[in-house]
Write an enzyme that holds these catalytic residues in place. Structure first.
Site, PDB file in Angstrom:
ATOM      1  N   HIS B 329     -36.684  16.742 -15.612  1.00  0.00           N
ATOM      2  CA  HIS B 329     -35.671  16.179 -14.722  1.00  0.00           C
ATOM      3  C   HIS B 329     -34.941  14.994 -15.342  1.00  0.00           C
ATOM      4  O   HIS B 329     -33.840  14.659 -14.915  1.00  0.00           O
ATOM      5  CB  HIS B 329     -36.301  15.757 -13.388  1.00  0.00           C
ATOM      6  CG  HIS B 329     -36.498  16.916 -12.465  1.00  0.00           C
ATOM      7  ND1 HIS B 329     -37.676  17.609 -12.398  1.00  0.00           N
ATOM      8  CD2 HIS B 329     -35.659  17.512 -11.595  1.00  0.00           C
ATOM      9  CE1 HIS B 329     -37.555  18.582 -11.508  1.00  0.00           C
ATOM     10  NE2 HIS B 329     -36.341  18.550 -11.009  1.00  0.00           N
ATOM     11  N   GLY B 330     -35.550  14.326 -16.276  1.00  0.00           N
ATOM     12  CA  GLY B 330     -34.840  13.210 -16.877  1.00  0.00           C
ATOM     13  C   GLY B 330     -35.710  12.434 -17.846  1.00  0.00           C
ATOM     14  O   GLY B 330     -36.941  12.519 -17.819  1.00  0.00           O
TER      15      GLY B 330
END
Lengths: 420, 519
Positions: B329-330
């Protein structure tokens, strides 16, 4: 991570009446087309006028000169042509001019003593790049009559830190009549604007007004095809006329003294005020973003030009006064006490104070408006004060000045804590 | 280009649609090529130079995939393995460079106390999505599941604009046959009607619901940054509001993608199935970002040994997969913690299920109220995870989580005391503190939360509404069609859909990006 779903195409239970799809599409796209097409057509019609024209600016200015009523010509975002014509009309009877962006628009003639008769020349989104040349123009062309120049230094939205240098400005009637000040708007922008919610809401209100009127056809013609509304009275009895196609019937626009009524907005209620202050003082707020990167370093190009103006104007017998517009109560304090913006606020104030002392210019420091007794309800938002707050600030200023307690530099003077 | 933009809705979509079906009359391959070209244009609208990167990635993976498939067919196992390792390694290296270099260098700088030396690498839009899609293709080629595909179809498979930026992450086996079917290239009113309706539902979810609650979220999540400790109520309100914004934003985007694709006669897999109705965290992940969960299950969890009967590899795989999910996700420690938490939750859930099976027999059925409590507990646990997911740093998130656990005190805003009348007085007399508040939890936010929670808990989801028209792929076997809101192509529903579309379109001027674009 366990299977709960099936892969592959799920067999659809085919209901009867699938042939209804083309009809469904026809109705769906038809409704969309009619609704959006209608809105687009009517709003483009209105938009054609809401962009304004030289004729409309002249008509609005002439009407205000004749009636002393409330009005403004469209577009709402470009006020210079109208205000320039108004300034020329008002020059014979005034001796002071206020310059600044919309934050200074709340400043009314009532905030000044009888001997100072001002016209508020402030305009939407008007940075120092243009207010300084505006003030220079007035000093150069009307200096024998205009003895007071009040210029806004809007540090809270980052104006004095902006890059670049002030240009020159031609505020002659001819320049305005050439229409050079009217903005160009692309077709794409016009189309997007025409189907945006504020325009749709405005159209809805306009159509409701047409629907309620006795002569619907005449009302429709006036609303969509004529240059302005008829005259009507504001709650305080002042006459008003709407040239714009938005904000109709609410006395929105500029008074005879150039100040704005701000009736197209609502006053901040105290509960919301707390939240606004909290949000505005946060590191991600537009205020923090506007001031923090500057490190509190004022753009010297602005202040050199202002110093020259102050000196030249003083020789003509005039006085230049700068002012930091009032902020919603406790916002300046919140920014000054914050980790991220505190130093910048302190540096800005110290720099302004030092500059004012050196150049012999008074700077009214109204940011902490609560010190002057302003309250949250006297604000439209975090940095747009209504006339009541300005009257409190300037009322105290004139009283202190009369008592000889106003010296060059920031007024009120910095406290020990502020002058770190 | 955003789905929720005028340029997309009024220019890109109509032009692409009309020209596609006109070309399709003459040549299906040309029509597919047109769709691929328009997809690349759609991608290039954001940053034209990165189209080259996308094309290079497509070309590389196509060549590698075909080489692996040939090696597999000829029985060259060694060559197959090395080509697969090289292809997947290259894909991961590309993703790692663009997505994690800044994060890595920042941390190295912190460790070495060096000055800022990070090159500012701009994350190409959708790189996680198109890389994962192609890794799945390569792995399937390695397993012999890939047939000979035409380059145009492969290019369209990867770049297909409805899914390119933020998924759904689909499988070549789902898409390639559809691109090859003649019926896809025939204009069918039902596909257009179903697709447009799904698109409108998604647009409404994004523009009206997600963007409606969005202004409240930022101020509440900013509190820890300003050195302010949020109250119990502020913390829960902020995280709940964010959870709803995220759900309506991303599921709205997914609906739009599914709807758009259906207009072109192609079905995409669903990505959401009412995740907040889940009664445990495993069920939530089966309903949330379904195509990512499927990818992780098939290409990470199972190969790591997650299907083994032995508990140790199973738990380890579960935990590691969710940490990877967090990192996907990041690039940030908040995402790592989010992943760790999800892994922990799933392990607890797995242990609890094992324990219950031992104590209460093979398949214990929860009672109705038991399910309600489980649903609330799952949602609360999810919210704690989201506190990390949305916060800018782990310390900020910890402040928020402390407040959620009541460690910064429990008090209600004083303006509610007057508002609640006798109830307020009674609560105050009973010892509930009403103190001066910052005015962040106002009526507007509370109303939004109530309305949106009612929708996520009690309303049918898009695929249930459209159930009779086979709206998408990957529908759950036990999915019940909506009882009251079942869609039919009736005149009344056409007017209703037009109303929803108009409401969304006139609010497009405040358009904002989708949250999942950043991943």
């Amino acid at each position: 991570m366990t299977d709960g779903t099936a892969t592959g195409v799920t067999p659809a239970s085919v209901p009867a009446g699938r042939q209804a799809s083309p009809t469904y599409l026809l109705i769906l796209l038809g409704c969309l087309g009619v609704a959006l097409g209608g809105v687009l057509a009517l709003n483009l019609l209105l938009g054609q006028r809401s962009l304004g024209s030289v004729e409309m600016v002249k008509a609005a200015s002439d009407w205000q000169q004749m009636t002393r009523g409330v009005t403004y010509p469209p577009p709402v975002t470009a006020n210079r042509p109208f205000k320039t014509l108004r300034l020329h009309d008002r020059i014979p009877e005034i001796n002071g001019v206020v310059f600044g962006p919309s934050t200074a628009m709340g400043l009314t003639a009532g905030a000044f003593p009888k001997e100072v008769r001002i016209y508020n020349f402030s305009q939407t989104a008007n940075p120092l790049h243009s207010t300084i040349p505006e003030a220079e123009y007035v000093a150069r062309h009307f200096g024998e009559r205009v003895k007071w120049l009040f210029l806004s230094i809007d540090w809270a939205v980052g104006v004095p830190y902006q890059e670049g240098a002030p240009g020159t400005m031609d505020l002659s009637r001819q320049a305005v009549m050439k229409g050079s000040a009217l903005p160009e708007v692309s077709l794409q922008r016009k189309l997007i604007d025409a189907i945006s919610w504020p325009r749709v809401r405005n159209l809805w209100q306009l159509l409701r007004g047409v629907w309620r009127s006795d002569d619907k056809l005449a009302a429709f013609r006036r609303a969509f095809f004529e240059m302005s509304s008829g005259d009507y009275r504001c709650p305080d009895g002042t006459l008003a006329r709407d040239f714009d196609t938005i904000n109709r019937g609410i006395c929105a626009g500029f008074r005879y003294d150039g100040s704005a009524t701000f009736t197209d907005g609502t006053r901040v209620n105290p509960d919301r005020g707390q939240r606004l202050v909290q949000a505005a003082a946060a590191p991600s707020s537009k205020y923090s973003r506007a001031i923090v990167p500057s490190g509190g370093n004022l753009n010297p190009a602005f202040f050199e030009r202002l110093a020259s103006l102050a000196r030249a104007y003083r020789k003509q017998g005039g006085t230049l006064v700068l002012f930091a517009p009032p902020l919603i109560p406790r916002l300046e304090q919140a920014l000054a006490e914050s980790k991220h913006a505190g130093i910048v606020v302190g540096r800005t104030k110290a720099a302004l104070d030092a500059w004012g002392r050196r150049e012999g210019v008074v700077i009214i420091d109204a940011g902490a408006s609560e010190r002057f007794g302003c309250v949250t309800q006297e604000f439209l938002d975090e940095h747009h004060a209504f006339g009541e707050c300005y009257s409190k600030v300037f009322g105290r200023f004139w009283k202190a000045r009369a008592a000889g307690r106003v010296q060059p530099g920031l007024w009120p003077p910095l406290t020990r804590g502020e002058s770190r | 280009m955003l789905f929720n933009s005028y340029a997309f809705i009024f220019l890109f979509l109509p032009v692409t649609f009309v020209v596609f079906f006109l070309i399709a009359r003459a040549s299906h391959k040309l029509a597919a090529g047109w769709l691929a070209a328009m997809s690349l244009f759609f991608y290039g609208w954001w940053n034209p130079p990165y189209v080259t990167l996308l094309l290079a990635s497509i070309l590389f993976n196509y060549v590698m995939g075909m080489a692996i498939a040939h090696a597999e067919m000829r029985g060259e196992a060694r060559r197959n393995r090395w080509l697969t390792v090289f292809a997947v390694g290259t894909d991961l290296a590309l993703l790692g460079y663009y997505k994690y270099t800044n994060f890595f260098l920042e941390n190295v700088n912190i460790l070495l106390e060096a000055g800022p030396l990070s090159p500012e690498i701009i994350l190409p839009l959708g790189i996680s999505f198109f890389t994962f899609t192609q890794i799945a293709f390569i792995v399937d080629a390695h397993k012999g599941k890939v047939k000979e595909y035409s380059f145009v179809h492969y290019c369209l498979f990867v770049s297909y604009f409805p899914h390119l930026i933020a998924g759904p992450i689909f499988h070549h086996a789902e898409m390639m046959p559809q691109f090859g079917q003649a019926s896809t290239y025939r204009l069918q009113a039902e596909n257009v009607a179903v697709g447009l309706t799904i698109f409108i539902i998604g647009l409404f979810k994004k523009v009206i619901l997600a963007d409606g609650i969005q202004p409240y979220v930022g101020a509440l999540f900013d509190l820890p940054k300003t050195g302010v400790e949020p109250t119990f109520l502020e913390a829960w309100a902020g995280v709940t509001a964010y959870s709803l914004q995220l759900y309506f934003d991303f599921s709205g985007y997914s609906d739009m993608a599914i709807g758009l694709s259906r207009v072109f006669g192609v079905k995409l897999p669903i990505n959401f199935h009412s995740p907040y109705k889940a009664a445990n965290i495993a069920e939530l992940w089966q309903r949330w970002h379904i195509t990512l969960s499927r990818f992780l299950r098939e290409y990470v969890f199972t190969p790591m040994g997650g299907r083994r009967k032995n508990w140790a590899p199973r738990y380890w795989s579960l935990f590691a997969t969710m940490v990877l999910c967090g990192i996907w996700h990041g690039a940030g420690w908040t995402y790592v913690v989010f992943g760790l938490l999800q892994g922990f939750y799933l392990c607890v859930n797995q242990a609890w299920r094992t324990l219950r099976r031992r104590l209460a027999g093979e398949k214990p059925r929860p009672t109705r109220w038991g399910r309600v409590v489980a649903c609330l507990l799952t949602f609360a646990a999810w919210l704690v995870g989201l506190a990390f997911f949305r916060s800018e740093s782990v310390p900020d998130a910890l402040v928020l989580v402390q407040s959620m656990f009541g460690m910064n005190g429990f008090a209600l805003p004083d303006y509610w005391l007057a508002k609640w009348g006798a109830l307020g007085q009674w609560l105050a007399a009973s010892g509930v503190p009403f103190t001066e508040a910052r005015g962040l939890v106002r009526g507007g936010l509370v109303n939004w939360i109530i309305i949106l929670l009612a929708i996520v808990w009690f309303a049918p989801n898009t695929q249930q509404i459209m159930a009779h028209y086979s709206p998408a792929l990957l529908l759950p076997r036990d999915m019940e069609p909506a009882r009251w809101f079942g869609w039919r192509p009736s005149p009344a529903l056409a007017v209703l859909a037009a109303g929803l579309a108009i409401a969304a379109i006139v609010n497009l001027h405040r358009h904002s990006e989708f949250l999942y674009f950043q991943f």
